[in-house]
Motif scaffolding. Structure first.
Motif, mmCIF file in Angstrom:
data_model
loop_
_atom_site.group_PDB
_atom_site.id
_atom_site.type_symbol
_atom_site.label_atom_id
_atom_site.label_comp_id
_atom_site.label_asym_id
_atom_site.label_seq_id
_atom_site.Cartn_x
_atom_site.Cartn_y
_atom_site.Cartn_z
ATOM 1 N N SER A 111 -6.183 -8.789 -4.628
ATOM 2 C CA SER A 111 -5.501 -7.949 -5.604
ATOM 3 C C SER A 111 -4.919 -6.774 -4.824
ATOM 4 C CB SER A 111 -6.495 -7.453 -6.663
ATOM 5 O OG SER A 111 -5.857 -6.510 -7.486
ATOM 6 N N ILE A 112 -3.622 -6.761 -4.702
ATOM 7 C CA ILE A 112 -2.958 -5.727 -3.894
ATOM 8 C C ILE A 112 -2.207 -4.805 -4.854
ATOM 9 C CG2 ILE A 112 -1.248 -5.291 -2.100
ATOM 10 C CD1 ILE A 112 -1.902 -8.127 -1.056
ATOM 11 N N SER A 113 -2.524 -3.548 -4.744
ATOM 12 C CA SER A 113 -1.808 -2.574 -5.582
ATOM 13 C C SER A 113 -1.213 -1.521 -4.647
ATOM 14 C CB SER A 113 -2.744 -1.932 -6.601
ATOM 15 O OG SER A 113 -3.765 -1.236 -5.941
ATOM 16 N N THR A 114 -0.045 -1.120 -4.988
ATOM 17 C CA THR A 114 0.631 -0.104 -4.162
ATOM 18 C C THR A 114 0.804 1.146 -5.019
ATOM 19 O OG1 THR A 114 2.768 -0.972 -4.786
ATOM 20 C CG2 THR A 114 1.826 -1.759 -2.724
ATOM 21 N N THR A 115 0.547 2.258 -4.424
ATOM 22 C CA THR A 115 0.712 3.540 -5.094
ATOM 23 C C THR A 115 1.631 4.384 -4.233
ATOM 24 O OG1 THR A 115 -1.557 3.355 -5.866
ATOM 25 C CG2 THR A 115 -0.502 5.508 -6.074
ATOM 26 N N LEU A 116 2.728 4.741 -4.831
ATOM 27 C CA LEU A 116 3.663 5.578 -4.109
ATOM 28 C C LEU A 116 3.412 7.037 -4.476
ATOM 29 C CD1 LEU A 116 6.924 3.501 -4.538
ATOM 30 C CD2 LEU A 116 5.469 3.656 -2.517
#
Length: 153
Positions: A145-150
């Motif tokens: 589960s890959i989540s990106t937070t900018l």
């Protein structure tokens, strides 16, 4: 228990005449003398053995357990009692005469845990197959589960 062995084989019917048996024993005596002089077993077997299956492989019988030659008890006894690397005297079986050499002996595991450990260590030495690696990568990707937070400052 499993052994890997080679043999020089001369076919001889169960009711061979004394003259036939004498000729075969003389031929094996020549083979044994050559082996004692240091001629490689593979070379002697290729030249003299009458076993069509193992002749071109230097007399190689492969790796096997006691079941393979159960119907030839004298040969079986020799194969599983001979020291590794030693050459046997002539052995008479129902199908002929043999001179054998045991190349390796793998003792049977005494417990499930020993057999399991032996198998694990053998498998760890083998590189994984391409299909195994691909399957593992696909399984890991499916679970990931890959989540990106900018974040901008």
């Amino acid at each position: 228990e499993r052994v890997s062995a080679r043999h020089v084989f001369l076919a001889l019917p169960p009711r061979a005449t004394p003259a036939e048996e004498k000729r075969a024993r003389q031929k094996l005596k020549v083979a044994k003398k050559a082996l004692d002089r240091g001629v490689p077993f593979e070379q002697v077997a290729t030249q003299l053995s009458e076993d069509a299956n193992s002749n071109q492989k230097g007399g190689l019988l492969g790796t096997f357990d006691r079941k393979r030659f159960a119907q030839l008890p004298t040969l079986n006894t020799a194969l599983f009692s001979l020291e590794v690397g030693k050459v046997s005297p002539a052995i008479r079986s129902q199908i002929g005469l043999h001179v054998v050499r045991v190349d390796t002996r793998n003792k049977a595991a005494k417990t499930f845990a020993q057999a399991r450990q032996r198998l694990i260590s053998r498998l760890e030495k083998e590189p994984p197959a391409e299909a195994e690696v691909s399957s593992l990568i696909n399984a890991l990707r499916a679970k990931a589960s890959i989540s990106t937070t900018l974040v901008f400052d």
